[in-house]
Design a protein around this motif. Structure first.
Motif, PDB file in Angstrom:
ATOM      1  N   ASN A  50       0.854  -1.194   0.000  1.00 29.11           N
ATOM      2  CA  ASN A  50       0.000   0.000   0.000  1.00 29.11           C
ATOM      3  C   ASN A  50       0.889   1.242   0.000  1.00 29.11           C
ATOM      4  O   ASN A  50       0.678   2.171   0.788  1.00 29.11           O
ATOM      5  CB  ASN A  50      -0.906   0.004   1.230  1.00 29.11           C
ATOM      6  CG  ASN A  50      -1.809  -1.207   1.308  1.00 29.11           C
ATOM      7  OD1 ASN A  50      -2.903  -1.229   0.744  1.00 29.11           O
ATOM      8  ND2 ASN A  50      -1.360  -2.238   2.011  1.00 29.11           N
TER       9      ASN A  50
ATOM     10  N   GLU B 170      -0.437   5.026  -0.225  1.00 32.52           N
ATOM     11  CA  GLU B 170      -1.225   5.499   0.911  1.00 32.52           C
ATOM     12  C   GLU B 170      -0.427   5.544   2.207  1.00 32.52           C
ATOM     13  O   GLU B 170      -0.653   6.419   3.055  1.00 32.52           O
ATOM     14  CB  GLU B 170      -2.450   4.587   1.130  1.00 32.52           C
ATOM     15  CG  GLU B 170      -3.438   4.551  -0.022  1.00 32.52           C
ATOM     16  CD  GLU B 170      -2.998   3.624  -1.137  1.00 32.52           C
ATOM     17  OE1 GLU B 170      -2.047   2.833  -0.911  1.00 32.52           O
ATOM     18  OE2 GLU B 170      -3.584   3.703  -2.242  1.00 32.52           O
ATOM     19  N   LEU B 171       0.519   4.621   2.386  1.00 30.60           N
ATOM     20  CA  LEU B 171       1.136   4.450   3.698  1.00 30.60           C
ATOM     21  C   LEU B 171       2.568   4.956   3.833  1.00 30.60           C
ATOM     22  O   LEU B 171       2.969   5.381   4.920  1.00 30.60           O
ATOM     23  CB  LEU B 171       1.102   2.958   4.098  1.00 30.60           C
ATOM     24  CG  LEU B 171      -0.287   2.358   4.357  1.00 30.60           C
ATOM     25  CD1 LEU B 171      -0.153   0.893   4.754  1.00 30.60           C
ATOM     26  CD2 LEU B 171      -1.019   3.139   5.434  1.00 30.60           C
TER      27      LEU B 171
ATOM     28  N   LEU C 163       2.831   8.596   4.802  1.00 31.61           N
ATOM     29  CA  LEU C 163       2.122   8.781   6.071  1.00 31.61           C
ATOM     30  C   LEU C 163       2.948   8.271   7.239  1.00 31.61           C
ATOM     31  O   LEU C 163       3.114   8.971   8.254  1.00 31.61           O
ATOM     32  CB  LEU C 163       0.778   8.049   6.025  1.00 31.61           C
ATOM     33  CG  LEU C 163      -0.062   8.091   7.315  1.00 31.61           C
ATOM     34  CD1 LEU C 163      -0.465   9.537   7.620  1.00 31.61           C
ATOM     35  CD2 LEU C 163      -1.297   7.191   7.176  1.00 31.61           C
TER      36      LEU C 163
END
Length: 447
Positions: A370, A373-374, A377
Protein backbone atom coordinates in the motif's frame (compact mmCIF):
# COMPACT_ATOMS: atom_id res chain seq x y z
CA UNK A 1 22.77 -3.71 35.22
CA UNK A 2 25.00 -6.74 34.88
CA UNK A 3 28.71 -6.21 34.68
CA UNK A 4 28.71 -8.79 31.86
CA UNK A 5 26.90 -6.34 29.58
CA UNK A 6 28.73 -5.79 26.30
CA UNK A 7 30.50 -2.53 25.50
CA UNK A 8 32.45 -1.06 22.61
CA UNK A 9 36.07 -2.18 22.55
CA UNK A 10 37.55 1.14 21.38
CA UNK A 11 36.85 4.85 21.02
CA UNK A 12 37.04 4.61 17.25
CA UNK A 13 34.60 1.72 17.33
CA UNK A 14 32.08 3.76 19.31
CA UNK A 15 32.51 6.92 17.20
CA UNK A 16 32.09 5.10 13.89
CA UNK A 17 29.22 2.97 15.17
CA UNK A 18 27.37 5.94 16.69
CA UNK A 19 28.15 8.09 13.65
CA UNK A 20 27.02 5.18 11.52
CA UNK A 21 23.72 5.15 13.41
CA UNK A 22 23.31 8.79 12.46
CA UNK A 23 24.88 8.53 9.00
CA UNK A 24 22.53 6.95 6.55
CA UNK A 25 19.54 7.92 4.51
CA UNK A 26 18.93 10.95 6.72
CA UNK A 27 22.17 12.36 5.34
CA UNK A 28 22.37 10.83 1.89
CA UNK A 29 18.68 10.74 1.01
CA UNK A 30 17.14 13.44 3.23
CA UNK A 31 19.77 16.17 3.46
CA UNK A 32 20.45 16.61 -0.29
CA UNK A 33 16.70 16.73 -0.91
CA UNK A 34 16.22 19.43 1.71
CA UNK A 35 19.24 21.40 0.49
CA UNK A 36 18.08 21.26 -3.14
CA UNK A 37 14.56 22.30 -2.09
CA UNK A 38 15.61 25.16 0.20
CA UNK A 39 18.16 27.28 -1.58
CA UNK A 40 21.39 25.30 -1.31
CA UNK A 41 23.86 27.46 0.61
CA UNK A 42 21.18 29.17 2.71
CA UNK A 43 19.90 25.81 3.96
CA UNK A 44 23.45 24.55 4.56
CA UNK A 45 24.31 27.56 6.74
CA UNK A 46 21.15 27.31 8.85
CA UNK A 47 21.56 23.54 9.14
CA UNK A 48 25.10 23.85 10.50
CA UNK A 49 23.92 26.41 13.06
CA UNK A 50 21.01 24.19 14.14
CA UNK A 51 23.30 21.19 14.52
CA UNK A 52 25.52 23.19 16.86
CA UNK A 53 22.92 25.01 18.96
CA UNK A 54 20.13 22.42 19.07
CA UNK A 55 21.10 18.90 18.03
CA UNK A 56 24.51 18.60 19.73
CA UNK A 57 23.40 19.61 23.27
CA UNK A 58 20.48 17.17 23.00
CA UNK A 59 22.77 14.43 21.70
CA UNK A 60 24.83 14.81 24.88
CA UNK A 61 21.63 14.41 26.94
CA UNK A 62 20.63 11.17 25.21
CA UNK A 63 24.09 9.64 25.40
CA UNK A 64 24.43 10.66 29.06
CA UNK A 65 21.08 9.07 29.95
CA UNK A 66 22.12 5.85 28.24
CA UNK A 67 25.54 5.70 29.89
CA UNK A 68 24.07 6.52 33.30
CA UNK A 69 21.49 3.74 33.04
CA UNK A 70 23.73 1.17 31.31
CA UNK A 71 20.54 -0.42 30.04
CA UNK A 72 17.80 -0.39 27.42
CA UNK A 73 15.85 2.88 26.87
CA UNK A 74 13.02 2.04 29.27
CA UNK A 75 15.23 1.01 32.19
CA UNK A 76 17.73 3.82 31.51
CA UNK A 77 14.94 6.38 31.84
CA UNK A 78 13.73 4.72 35.04
CA UNK A 79 17.23 4.95 36.52
CA UNK A 80 17.24 8.75 36.46
CA UNK A 81 15.10 9.12 39.58
CA UNK A 82 14.31 7.26 42.78
CA UNK A 83 10.76 8.62 42.95
CA UNK A 84 8.20 5.80 42.23
CA UNK A 85 5.97 8.12 40.19
CA UNK A 86 9.00 9.47 38.38
CA UNK A 87 10.08 5.94 37.51
CA UNK A 88 6.68 5.22 35.99
CA UNK A 89 6.83 8.39 33.94
CA UNK A 90 10.41 7.55 32.95
CA UNK A 91 9.32 4.11 31.74
CA UNK A 92 6.53 5.76 29.73
CA UNK A 93 9.04 8.13 28.13
CA UNK A 94 11.28 5.15 27.37
CA UNK A 95 8.45 3.32 25.62
CA UNK A 96 7.60 6.41 23.56
CA UNK A 97 11.26 6.70 22.60
CA UNK A 98 11.39 2.99 21.77
CA UNK A 99 8.47 3.38 19.35
CA UNK A 100 10.48 5.82 17.22
CA UNK A 101 13.20 3.48 15.87
CA UNK A 102 10.62 0.77 15.24
CA UNK A 103 8.36 3.16 13.33
CA UNK A 104 11.27 4.65 11.37
CA UNK A 105 12.57 1.18 10.50
CA UNK A 106 9.20 0.32 8.94
CA UNK A 107 9.70 2.79 6.08
CA UNK A 108 13.50 3.10 6.27
CA UNK A 109 13.95 -0.58 5.37
CA UNK A 110 11.96 -0.06 2.17
CA UNK A 111 14.35 2.66 1.04
CA UNK A 112 17.25 0.41 2.10
CA UNK A 113 15.71 -2.23 -0.14
CA UNK A 114 15.79 0.20 -3.06
CA UNK A 115 19.54 0.56 -2.52
CA UNK A 116 20.04 -3.19 -2.63
CA UNK A 117 17.97 -3.44 -5.82
CA UNK A 118 19.97 -0.70 -7.53
CA UNK A 119 23.11 -2.55 -6.48
CA UNK A 120 21.85 -5.82 -7.97
CA UNK A 121 20.72 -3.94 -11.08
CA UNK A 122 24.19 -2.51 -11.62
CA UNK A 123 25.68 -5.99 -11.19
CA UNK A 124 23.25 -7.38 -13.75
CA UNK A 125 24.22 -4.63 -16.21
CA UNK A 126 27.90 -5.53 -15.94
CA UNK A 127 27.27 -9.18 -16.86
CA UNK A 128 24.90 -8.26 -19.70
CA UNK A 129 21.57 -9.18 -18.07
CA UNK A 130 19.88 -6.00 -19.22
CA UNK A 131 16.29 -7.19 -18.70
CA UNK A 132 17.11 -8.26 -15.15
CA UNK A 133 18.83 -4.93 -14.55
CA UNK A 134 15.75 -3.02 -15.71
CA UNK A 135 13.56 -5.06 -13.35
CA UNK A 136 15.78 -4.21 -10.39
CA UNK A 137 15.76 -0.53 -11.34
CA UNK A 138 11.99 -0.47 -11.76
CA UNK A 139 9.42 0.22 -9.08
CA UNK A 140 7.26 -2.89 -8.91
CA UNK A 141 5.73 -4.34 -5.75
CA UNK A 142 7.68 -7.56 -6.23
CA UNK A 143 10.98 -5.72 -6.57
CA UNK A 144 10.32 -3.53 -3.53
CA UNK A 145 9.26 -6.56 -1.48
CA UNK A 146 12.42 -8.48 -2.36
CA UNK A 147 14.66 -5.51 -1.54
CA UNK A 148 12.93 -4.90 1.79
CA UNK A 149 13.25 -8.53 2.88
CA UNK A 150 16.93 -8.66 1.91
CA UNK A 151 17.57 -5.46 3.87
CA UNK A 152 15.92 -6.90 6.98
CA UNK A 153 17.92 -10.13 6.70
CA UNK A 154 21.20 -8.19 6.57
CA UNK A 155 20.13 -5.99 9.50
CA UNK A 156 19.17 -8.97 11.65
CA UNK A 157 22.37 -10.86 10.82
CA UNK A 158 24.50 -7.95 12.05
CA UNK A 159 22.44 -7.30 15.20
CA UNK A 160 22.51 -10.95 16.24
CA UNK A 161 26.34 -10.74 16.25
CA UNK A 162 26.21 -8.34 19.20
CA UNK A 163 28.10 -5.09 19.81
CA UNK A 164 31.75 -6.01 19.19
CA UNK A 165 31.36 -8.80 16.63
CA UNK A 166 28.39 -7.30 14.83
CA UNK A 167 27.77 -3.56 15.06
CA UNK A 168 31.30 -2.35 15.83
CA UNK A 169 32.99 -4.73 13.38
CA UNK A 170 30.89 -3.58 10.43
CA UNK A 171 31.02 0.10 11.30
CA UNK A 172 34.80 0.35 11.68
CA UNK A 173 35.53 -1.52 8.48
CA UNK A 174 33.03 -0.03 6.09
CA UNK A 175 32.17 3.54 7.17
CA UNK A 176 35.55 5.03 6.10
CA UNK A 177 35.05 3.63 2.61
CA UNK A 178 31.94 5.77 2.23
CA UNK A 179 34.01 8.94 2.66
CA UNK A 180 36.54 7.79 0.07
CA UNK A 181 33.91 7.06 -2.56
CA UNK A 182 32.08 10.34 -2.00
CA UNK A 183 35.44 12.06 -2.47
CA UNK A 184 35.92 10.30 -5.80
CA UNK A 185 32.39 11.24 -6.90
CA UNK A 186 33.06 14.86 -5.99
CA UNK A 187 36.26 14.89 -8.07
CA UNK A 188 34.36 13.46 -11.05
CA UNK A 189 31.54 16.00 -10.79
CA UNK A 190 33.94 18.93 -10.42
CA UNK A 191 35.48 17.97 -13.76
CA UNK A 192 32.12 18.51 -15.49
CA UNK A 193 31.23 21.75 -17.22
CA UNK A 194 29.18 24.07 -15.00
CA UNK A 195 30.26 22.41 -11.76
CA UNK A 196 31.84 25.56 -10.35
CA UNK A 197 28.53 27.44 -10.68
CA UNK A 198 26.82 24.63 -8.80
CA UNK A 199 29.48 24.72 -6.11
CA UNK A 200 28.85 28.43 -5.57
CA UNK A 201 25.11 27.78 -5.27
CA UNK A 202 25.74 25.13 -2.64
CA UNK A 203 28.38 26.97 -0.59
CA UNK A 204 27.43 30.65 -0.89
CA UNK A 205 24.19 31.37 0.98
CA UNK A 206 21.50 33.73 -0.21
CA UNK A 207 21.07 35.70 3.03
CA UNK A 208 17.56 36.80 2.01
CA UNK A 209 16.48 33.17 2.39
CA UNK A 210 18.36 32.49 5.64
CA UNK A 211 15.58 33.94 7.81
CA UNK A 212 12.82 32.14 5.95
CA UNK A 213 10.62 30.38 8.54
CA UNK A 214 10.11 27.31 6.38
CA UNK A 215 13.84 26.94 5.77
CA UNK A 216 14.73 27.30 9.47
CA UNK A 217 12.18 24.69 10.54
CA UNK A 218 13.28 22.34 7.75
CA UNK A 219 16.92 22.70 8.85
CA UNK A 220 16.04 22.08 12.49
CA UNK A 221 13.93 19.05 11.65
CA UNK A 222 16.64 17.67 9.39
CA UNK A 223 19.16 18.12 12.21
CA UNK A 224 16.97 16.03 14.54
CA UNK A 225 16.49 13.32 11.92
CA UNK A 226 20.12 13.33 10.81
CA UNK A 227 21.53 12.87 14.33
CA UNK A 228 18.60 10.61 15.30
CA UNK A 229 17.69 12.92 18.19
CA UNK A 230 14.75 11.33 19.98
CA UNK A 231 15.33 8.11 18.07
CA UNK A 232 16.83 6.12 20.98
CA UNK A 233 19.82 4.98 18.91
CA UNK A 234 22.21 7.36 20.65
CA UNK A 235 20.74 6.48 24.04
CA UNK A 236 21.30 2.76 23.49
CA UNK A 237 24.82 3.28 22.11
CA UNK A 238 25.58 5.56 25.05
CA UNK A 239 24.62 2.68 27.33
CA UNK A 240 27.47 0.65 25.80
CA UNK A 241 30.01 3.46 26.31
CA UNK A 242 32.68 3.16 28.98
CA UNK A 243 32.46 5.47 32.00
CA UNK A 244 36.11 6.38 31.39
CA UNK A 245 35.37 8.19 28.13
CA UNK A 246 34.90 11.96 27.73
CA UNK A 247 31.23 11.91 26.75
CA UNK A 248 30.87 15.48 25.36
CA UNK A 249 34.00 14.94 23.25
CA UNK A 250 32.67 11.64 21.94
CA UNK A 251 29.33 13.29 21.13
CA UNK A 252 31.14 16.08 19.26
CA UNK A 253 33.14 13.52 17.25
CA UNK A 254 29.92 11.75 16.29
CA UNK A 255 28.35 15.09 15.33
CA UNK A 256 31.34 16.07 13.17
CA UNK A 257 31.44 12.74 11.31
CA UNK A 258 27.70 12.80 10.73
CA UNK A 259 27.70 16.43 9.55
CA UNK A 260 30.68 15.80 7.27
CA UNK A 261 28.82 12.98 5.51
CA UNK A 262 25.71 15.15 5.13
CA UNK A 263 27.82 17.98 3.73
CA UNK A 264 29.60 15.76 1.22
CA UNK A 265 26.41 13.95 0.20
CA UNK A 266 24.65 17.26 -0.33
CA UNK A 267 27.62 18.52 -2.32
CA UNK A 268 27.62 15.52 -4.66
CA UNK A 269 23.87 15.22 -5.14
CA UNK A 270 23.07 18.94 -5.35
CA UNK A 271 25.86 19.56 -7.86
CA UNK A 272 24.61 16.69 -9.97
CA UNK A 273 21.07 18.08 -9.74
CA UNK A 274 22.21 21.42 -11.14
CA UNK A 275 24.17 19.74 -13.91
CA UNK A 276 21.18 17.59 -14.84
CA UNK A 277 18.95 20.65 -15.05
CA UNK A 278 20.73 21.44 -18.31
CA UNK A 279 19.69 18.06 -19.72
CA UNK A 280 16.34 17.33 -18.09
CA UNK A 281 14.40 19.41 -15.61
CA UNK A 282 14.10 17.98 -12.11
CA UNK A 283 12.21 21.03 -10.82
CA UNK A 284 8.56 21.94 -11.27
CA UNK A 285 7.42 25.39 -12.43
CA UNK A 286 6.97 26.54 -8.83
CA UNK A 287 10.58 25.65 -8.05
CA UNK A 288 9.81 22.51 -6.06
CA UNK A 289 11.62 19.27 -6.70
CA UNK A 290 10.00 16.63 -8.85
CA UNK A 291 9.95 13.21 -7.13
CA UNK A 292 11.72 14.59 -4.08
CA UNK A 293 11.24 11.33 -2.14
CA UNK A 294 13.32 9.49 -4.74
CA UNK A 295 15.79 12.28 -5.60
CA UNK A 296 18.93 10.27 -4.90
CA UNK A 297 17.56 7.33 -6.86
CA UNK A 298 16.81 9.58 -9.83
CA UNK A 299 19.91 11.76 -9.91
CA UNK A 300 22.73 9.32 -9.21
CA UNK A 301 21.64 6.55 -11.66
CA UNK A 302 21.48 9.20 -14.40
CA UNK A 303 25.06 10.14 -13.55
CA UNK A 304 26.22 6.53 -13.58
CA UNK A 305 24.43 5.79 -16.88
CA UNK A 306 26.39 8.61 -18.53
CA UNK A 307 29.67 6.82 -17.73
CA UNK A 308 28.97 3.56 -19.61
CA UNK A 309 30.62 0.40 -18.23
CA UNK A 310 32.74 2.45 -15.83
CA UNK A 311 29.51 3.92 -14.52
CA UNK A 312 28.11 0.44 -13.79
CA UNK A 313 31.23 -0.46 -11.84
CA UNK A 314 31.02 2.84 -9.98
CA UNK A 315 27.34 2.18 -9.27
CA UNK A 316 28.13 -1.25 -7.79
CA UNK A 317 30.62 0.21 -5.34
CA UNK A 318 28.49 3.24 -4.57
CA UNK A 319 25.23 1.42 -3.86
CA UNK A 320 27.09 -1.26 -1.90
CA UNK A 321 28.55 1.39 0.38
CA UNK A 322 25.24 3.29 0.52
CA UNK A 323 23.60 0.06 1.62
CA UNK A 324 26.21 -0.22 4.35
CA UNK A 325 25.50 3.36 5.44
CA UNK A 326 21.81 2.53 5.63
CA UNK A 327 22.54 -0.67 7.55
CA UNK A 328 24.64 1.14 10.16
CA UNK A 329 21.47 3.11 10.95
CA UNK A 330 19.00 0.23 10.76
CA UNK A 331 21.03 -1.98 13.10
CA UNK A 332 20.89 0.73 15.77
CA UNK A 333 17.09 0.92 15.33
CA UNK A 334 16.61 -2.81 15.77
CA UNK A 335 19.16 -2.93 18.61
CA UNK A 336 16.90 -0.69 20.74
CA UNK A 337 14.09 -3.26 20.94
CA UNK A 338 16.45 -6.27 20.98
CA UNK A 339 18.30 -4.87 24.00
CA UNK A 340 15.02 -4.33 25.86
CA UNK A 341 13.66 -7.84 25.31
CA UNK A 342 16.97 -9.63 25.84
CA UNK A 343 17.65 -7.73 29.09
CA UNK A 344 14.12 -7.85 30.49
CA UNK A 345 13.42 -11.50 29.69
CA UNK A 346 17.02 -12.78 29.55
CA UNK A 347 16.51 -14.20 26.06
CA UNK A 348 19.30 -15.14 23.69
CA UNK A 349 20.27 -12.45 21.20
CA UNK A 350 19.95 -14.51 18.00
CA UNK A 351 16.30 -15.65 18.30
CA UNK A 352 15.34 -12.28 19.79
CA UNK A 353 16.81 -10.45 16.80
CA UNK A 354 14.98 -12.67 14.31
CA UNK A 355 11.61 -12.54 16.06
CA UNK A 356 11.57 -8.77 16.59
CA UNK A 357 13.05 -8.08 13.15
CA UNK A 358 10.37 -10.26 11.54
CA UNK A 359 7.58 -8.50 13.45
CA UNK A 360 8.70 -5.05 12.28
CA UNK A 361 9.26 -6.42 8.77
CA UNK A 362 5.62 -7.55 8.64
CA UNK A 363 4.54 -3.89 8.97
CA UNK A 364 6.98 -2.92 6.19
CA UNK A 365 5.42 -5.54 3.91
CA UNK A 366 2.00 -3.97 4.48
CA UNK A 367 3.48 -0.58 3.51
CA UNK A 368 5.03 -2.07 0.35
CA UNK A 369 1.63 -3.35 -0.78
CA UNK A 370 0.00 0.00 0.00
CA UNK A 371 2.92 2.26 -0.87
CA UNK A 372 1.03 5.30 -2.14
CA UNK A 373 -1.23 5.50 0.91
CA UNK A 374 1.14 4.45 3.70
CA UNK A 375 4.79 5.22 2.93
CA UNK A 376 4.60 9.00 3.18
CA UNK A 377 2.12 8.78 6.07
CA UNK A 378 4.31 6.47 8.18
CA UNK A 379 7.42 8.54 7.40
CA UNK A 380 5.61 11.74 8.40
CA UNK A 381 4.21 10.30 11.65
CA UNK A 382 7.58 8.80 12.63
CA UNK A 383 9.85 11.74 11.80
CA UNK A 384 7.62 14.82 12.14
CA UNK A 385 5.58 13.79 15.18
CA UNK A 386 6.87 10.76 17.11
CA UNK A 387 10.56 11.62 16.97
CA UNK A 388 10.21 15.30 18.04
CA UNK A 389 7.79 14.27 20.81
CA UNK A 390 10.29 11.67 22.06
CA UNK A 391 13.09 14.25 21.81
CA UNK A 392 11.02 16.71 23.84
CA UNK A 393 10.25 14.11 26.52
CA UNK A 394 13.92 13.06 26.75
CA UNK A 395 14.88 16.72 27.07
CA UNK A 396 12.24 17.50 29.71
CA UNK A 397 13.02 14.37 31.70
CA UNK A 398 16.77 14.83 31.40
CA UNK A 399 16.56 18.54 32.16
CA UNK A 400 13.94 18.66 34.91
CA UNK A 401 13.56 15.21 36.48
CA UNK A 402 17.18 14.06 36.40
CA UNK A 403 18.91 16.03 39.15
CA UNK A 404 21.59 18.55 38.19
CA UNK A 405 24.07 16.93 40.59
CA UNK A 406 23.59 13.49 39.05
CA UNK A 407 23.89 14.88 35.49
CA UNK A 408 27.10 16.70 36.27
CA UNK A 409 28.53 13.68 38.08
CA UNK A 410 27.81 11.49 35.04
CA UNK A 411 29.57 13.85 32.63
CA UNK A 412 32.52 14.37 34.97
CA UNK A 413 33.28 10.66 34.64
CA UNK A 414 35.93 10.67 31.95
CA UNK A 415 35.92 14.49 31.94
CA UNK A 416 36.64 15.83 35.48
CA UNK A 417 36.98 19.42 34.19
CA UNK A 418 33.49 19.43 32.67
CA UNK A 419 32.10 22.28 34.80
CA UNK A 420 35.14 24.48 34.22
CA UNK A 421 34.51 24.96 30.51
CA UNK A 422 31.92 27.18 28.81
CA UNK A 423 29.85 24.23 27.59
CA UNK A 424 29.78 22.66 31.05
CA UNK A 425 28.57 25.90 32.63
CA UNK A 426 25.65 26.52 30.27
CA UNK A 427 24.64 22.97 29.27
CA UNK A 428 22.47 22.04 32.33
CA UNK A 429 20.36 25.21 31.99
CA UNK A 430 20.45 25.09 28.19
CA UNK A 431 18.87 21.63 27.99
CA UNK A 432 16.42 22.59 30.73
CA UNK A 433 15.05 25.73 29.10
CA UNK A 434 16.33 26.43 25.58
CA UNK A 435 16.22 22.99 23.96
CA UNK A 436 12.60 22.22 24.97
CA UNK A 437 11.47 25.54 23.49
CA UNK A 438 13.23 24.78 20.21
CA UNK A 439 11.77 21.27 20.02
CA UNK A 440 8.30 22.62 20.80
CA UNK A 441 8.79 25.04 17.89
CA UNK A 442 9.43 22.13 15.52
CA UNK A 443 6.39 20.30 16.86
CA UNK A 444 4.21 23.39 16.55
CA UNK A 445 5.26 23.78 12.92
CA UNK A 446 4.49 20.09 12.27
CA UNK A 447 1.00 20.32 13.72
Amino acid sequence: MSSNRESFSSRLGFILAAAGAAVGLGNIWGFPTQAASNGGGAFLLVYLIMILVVAFPMLVVEMAIGRHGQANPVDSMRSLTSNPLGKKFGAFVGWIGLSVPSAVLMFYSIVGGWLICFLLGAMANVVGLNDVAEWFKGFSIERNLLGTILFYVLTILIVQGGIKDGIEKWSTRLMPALFILFGLLFVYIMLQQGAVEGLKHYLIPDFEKVMDKKLILAAMGQGFFSLTIGGCSMLIYGSYLSKKENLPKMAMNVTLVDTAVAFIAGLVVCLQCLLLCKKASIYAEDGSLLSSDTLVFTVLPMMFDSLGLFGDLFAIVFFALLTIAALTSSISMLECSVSLVSERFETKRTPTSWVLGSLIAAFSVVIVFNFGELFGLVAMIATQYLQPIAALLFCVFGGWVWSRHSKIKELEQGYPEFQQGFFGKIWPLYVKFVCPILVITVLWASF
